[in-house]
Design a protein around this motif. Structure first.
Motif, PDB file in Angstrom:
ATOM      1  N   UNK A  21       0.869  -1.181  -0.041  1.00  9.84           N
ATOM      2  CA  UNK A  21       0.112   0.045  -0.271  1.00  9.84           C
ATOM      3  C   UNK A  21       0.936   1.182  -0.047  1.00  9.84           C
ATOM      4  N   UNK A  22       0.454   2.263  -0.736  1.00  4.21           N
ATOM      5  CA  UNK A  22       1.025   3.761  -0.408  1.00  4.21           C
ATOM      6  C   UNK A  22       0.680   3.899   0.961  1.00  4.21           C
ATOM      7  N   UNK A  23       1.746   4.337   1.417  1.00  2.05           N
ATOM      8  CA  UNK A  23       1.829   4.514   3.169  1.00  2.05           C
ATOM      9  C   UNK A  23       0.512   5.254   3.467  1.00  2.05           C
ATOM     10  N   UNK A  24       0.055   4.785   4.554  1.00  2.00           N
ATOM     11  CA  UNK A  24      -1.325   5.602   5.137  1.00  2.00           C
ATOM     12  C   UNK A  24      -2.310   5.805   4.239  1.00  2.00           C
ATOM     13  N   UNK A  81      -6.747  10.016   2.344  1.00  5.41           N
ATOM     14  CA  UNK A  81      -6.783   8.893   3.317  1.00  5.41           C
ATOM     15  C   UNK A  81      -5.408   9.385   4.135  1.00  5.41           C
ATOM     16  N   UNK A  82      -4.384   9.961   3.866  1.00  4.07           N
ATOM     17  CA  UNK A  82      -3.337  10.468   4.797  1.00  4.07           C
ATOM     18  C   UNK A  82      -3.907  11.512   5.765  1.00  4.07           C
ATOM     19  N   UNK A  83      -4.925  12.331   5.330  1.00  3.25           N
ATOM     20  CA  UNK A  83      -5.727  13.107   6.382  1.00  3.25           C
ATOM     21  C   UNK A  83      -6.518  12.383   7.220  1.00  3.25           C
ATOM     22  N   UNK A  84      -7.186  11.295   6.761  1.00  8.01           N
ATOM     23  CA  UNK A  84      -7.810  10.494   7.649  1.00  8.01           C
ATOM     24  C   UNK A  84      -7.264   9.920   8.814  1.00  8.01           C
ATOM     25  N   UNK A  85      -5.860   9.405   8.372  1.00  8.70           N
ATOM     26  CA  UNK A  85      -4.705   8.906   9.375  1.00  8.70           C
ATOM     27  C   UNK A  85      -4.453   9.845  10.216  1.00  8.70           C
ATOM     28  N   UNK A 112       1.747   1.203  13.159  1.00  8.26           N
ATOM     29  CA  UNK A 112       1.530   0.700  11.823  1.00  8.26           C
ATOM     30  C   UNK A 112       0.426  -0.324  11.538  1.00  8.26           C
ATOM     31  N   UNK A 113       0.299  -1.119  12.611  1.00 10.28           N
ATOM     32  CA  UNK A 113      -0.596  -2.287  12.566  1.00 10.28           C
ATOM     33  C   UNK A 113      -2.004  -1.794  12.784  1.00 10.28           C
ATOM     34  N   UNK A 114      -2.116  -0.756  13.772  1.00 11.17           N
ATOM     35  CA  UNK A 114      -3.395  -0.289  14.119  1.00 11.17           C
ATOM     36  C   UNK A 114      -3.776   0.739  12.955  1.00 11.17           C
ATOM     37  N   UNK A 115      -3.083   1.469  12.428  1.00 11.28           N
ATOM     38  CA  UNK A 115      -3.496   2.062  11.170  1.00 11.28           C
ATOM     39  C   UNK A 115      -3.957   1.511  10.184  1.00 11.28           C
TER      40      UNK A 115
END
Length: 595
Positions: free
Chosen positions: A68-71, A205-209, A220-223
């Motif tokens: 996946x692209x990060x986050x 998606x990055x803003x959501x994270x 990372x696993x929880x994200x």
């Protein structure tokens, strides 16, 4: 682990649809226009009749690397063959536009060369009616229309259409785009629109994270679990489905192949807790509205599950024309569990309503209907106190007085009691107190003094992992001796040497369960943290991370002997379990939230 079976698939979606893409670039699962619609691509359940959408090298062996692209929920698959290397980027557009979320029934596949001159074959053969219908392609100027469904399926691409229609390979020398749509097509500039959608979806998606609150305990696993969970919410109504798929077997040859593309009331409390634990309020609010909408329609009883639009009839059918996953039949759509009696649902709804009164982020208008809902749910508890049910695990031919059901009677009445005190409603408080007492007596009737454990039902000798919730829900004081002995007895009987947990070990309508149920293993970790066995909790949590696939995705079930993934996938509730277990541990470790 020898002969380990994993689902070598990544999930993408935009809260309007979900899709599964294999490491070999094949789109193996896509239902349109809804999560629970018939598939347009379903080679997961039948290689011949499930259609095909692949972007594979023309010939020879090839290696792939998927990530996946990060986050984000944007999936990249890098493919390397003797001719060269290329990347497929798959995503479902999702971003804010005109004060709403833009989430079209559109799948974008970006195909870009990375090294050499790879030759690629693009095959696109969608189907209808669970593979019973072959769609006929019609060439237009810059797209191919696939006709036969109530809406047009369209593939818009700058790959020469002749190559796609004839399934001929071509030299990939520049970036290409393939956009698949259902209904409304893409009628804008192809390259610039795809790039803008990719950029804005990445940003979304990055803003959501960034807006989550997660400690640094296995962050990372929880994200990733949070991102997966978000995809399983059908935003149109707020419903959250149990899993993306139907009929992936709980164990090979078991015939325990069920359709999980529905919303189970029994999981309400755990889902709301998970979103609360990562600080995501919007999803909680949407899901609450779905539950409230169902509640206003209920007359005789709550069903264990509903469709994503709140439909109550989920008639189970077997699709005998499909081969099934790895030949595992039957393939089922619909789920007969909607006819079952599962009385823990009333407590689930009451516990779910509690935040409306204790969480100051909710305002008064959201509480208007909920006082009546609380009374209704309490009266259901009162009426079903002496009624046996199918229980949490939906036994099809067995009704008992389940400990877990009475726990939720108790917890629901407890929540209602808090609300009644908040409202100054003495009548509701009195009713809730009486029901708490009655439910407590029933729970105690499940206690075996000789074994110092609570059994799964009154008069039963069997143990059940769901009774770990007696500790997590606060019925048993975590520091009490009985909490310690209860947990120890469950460990002795239901835990495997690998730290996995069976739901139960006694035979049911389909024999003895062969695989462990992943959410039970996460409940075990929470129970360990509750009773102060923190080192054990951390160790068991770390073990469970070994049962994900290559992308960190979890199935429903795990074969303890081989570590194989089974059951529907990805399983939202396994990811709920991970989020809640990590939160419980991080609170005990007193780790600050970093995001």
């Amino acid at each position: 682990m020898s002969n380990r079976h994993t689902y070598d698939l990544g999930v993408i979606g935009n809260c309007a649809y979900l899709a599964l893409i294999h490491q070999d670039t094949s789109l193996q699962w896509l239902c349109w226009p809804r999560f629970d619609s018939g598939f347009v691509f379903g080679s997961l359940l039948d290689r011949q009749q499930g259609g095909e959408f692949t972007l594979r090298p023309a010939e020879g062996e090839f290696r792939t690397h998927q990530y996946y692209l990060d986050n984000t929920n944007i999936l990249c698959t890098e493919v390397e063959s003797a001719q060269g290397r290329y990347r497929v980027t798959d995503f479902a557009p999702r971003f804010q536009q005109y004060e709403r979320y833009y989430k079209p029934l559109m799948l974008i596949r970006k195909l870009e060369p990375l090294a050499g001159t790879p030759r690629v074959r693009a095959v696109c053969r969608p189907v209808g009616d669970y593979g019973r219908q072959v769609l006929s392609p019609r060439r237009s100027s810059n797209h191919i229309s696939f006709m036969g469904l109530s809406e047009e399926v369209r593939l818009t691409s700058n790959v020469p259409l002749s190559y796609i229609l004839d399934e001929e390979d071509f030299a990939l020398t520049e970036t290409k785009y393939l956009v698949l749509t259902y209904g409304a097509p893409l009628e804008a500039a192809l390259e610039s629109t795809c790039e803008r959608f990719l950029r804005e979806t990445t940003q979304y998606w990055r803003q959501w994270v960034k807006s989550t609150s997660i400690s640094n305990f296995y962050q990372p696993q929880v994200i990733r679990s949070g991102l997966v969970l978000k995809l399983h919410q059908y935003e149109d109504t707020g419903a959250i489905i149990a899993a993306t798929t139907t009929s992936l077997p709980e164990a090979p040859g078991s015939t325990r192949n069920w359709d999980y593309r529905y919303c189970w009331m029994r999981d309400t409390y755990y889902i709301l807790t998970a979103f609360n634990n990562i600080g995501h309020f919007e999803e909680m609010e949407q899901y609450f509205h779905f539950i409230a909408n169902i509640s206003t329609k209920v007359r005789d009883k709550y069903q264990p599950l509903y469709s994503i639009s709140g439909n109550s009839e989920l008639i189970e059918q077997e699709l005998s024309h499909l081969a099934g996953y790895l030949g595992n039949q039957p393939v089922r759509i619909g789920n007969d569990a909607y006819t079952h009696i599962q009385n823990d649902v009333y407590g689930q709804v009451l516990v779910a309503l509690l935040p409306l009164y204790v969480d100051q982020r909710f305002v008064t208008k959201e509480r208007v209907h909920s006082e009546k809902l609380m009374y209704d749910a309490l009266s259901f508890i009162e009426r079903t106190m002496e009624q046996p049910d199918a229980g949490l695990w939906e036994f099809r031919n067995l009704a008992q007085f389940h400990c877990y059901t009475y726990l939720f009677h108790w917890a629901g009445a407890h929540a209602a009691h808090k609300v009644a005190n908040n409202l100054g409603n003495a009548d509701m408080a009195g009713l809730a107190e009486r029901l708490m007492h009655q439910a407590g007596q029933k729970i105690e009737a499940c206690f075996s003094p000789a074994r110092q454990v609570y059994t799964n039902a009154i008069g039963s000798l069997h143990l059940d992992a769901s009774t770990m919730q007696l500790i997590m829900m606060g019925y048993l004081r975590p520091d009490s001796e009985v909490a310690r002995t209860h947990l120890a007895a469950l460990e002795a009987e239901l835990k495997t040497p690998e730290g996995l947990f069976y739901r139960y070990r006694h035979a049911d309508d389909f024999g003895t369960p062969e695989t462990t149920f992943l959410i039970c293993s996460f409940w075990y970790i929470e129970a360990l943290a509750c009773v102060g066995r923190l080192d054990d909790a951390v160790r068991e949590f770390e073990k469970l991370l070994g049962y994900t696939n290559h992308l960190g995705l979890l199935s429903e079930d795990v074969d303890a002997r081989t570590g194989s993934q089974w059951g529907n996938f990805p399983q939202a509730y396994s990811h709920v379990g991970l989020v809640n277990a990590a939160y419980r541990i991080s609170k005990k470790l007193d780790m600050p939230n970093f995001l």
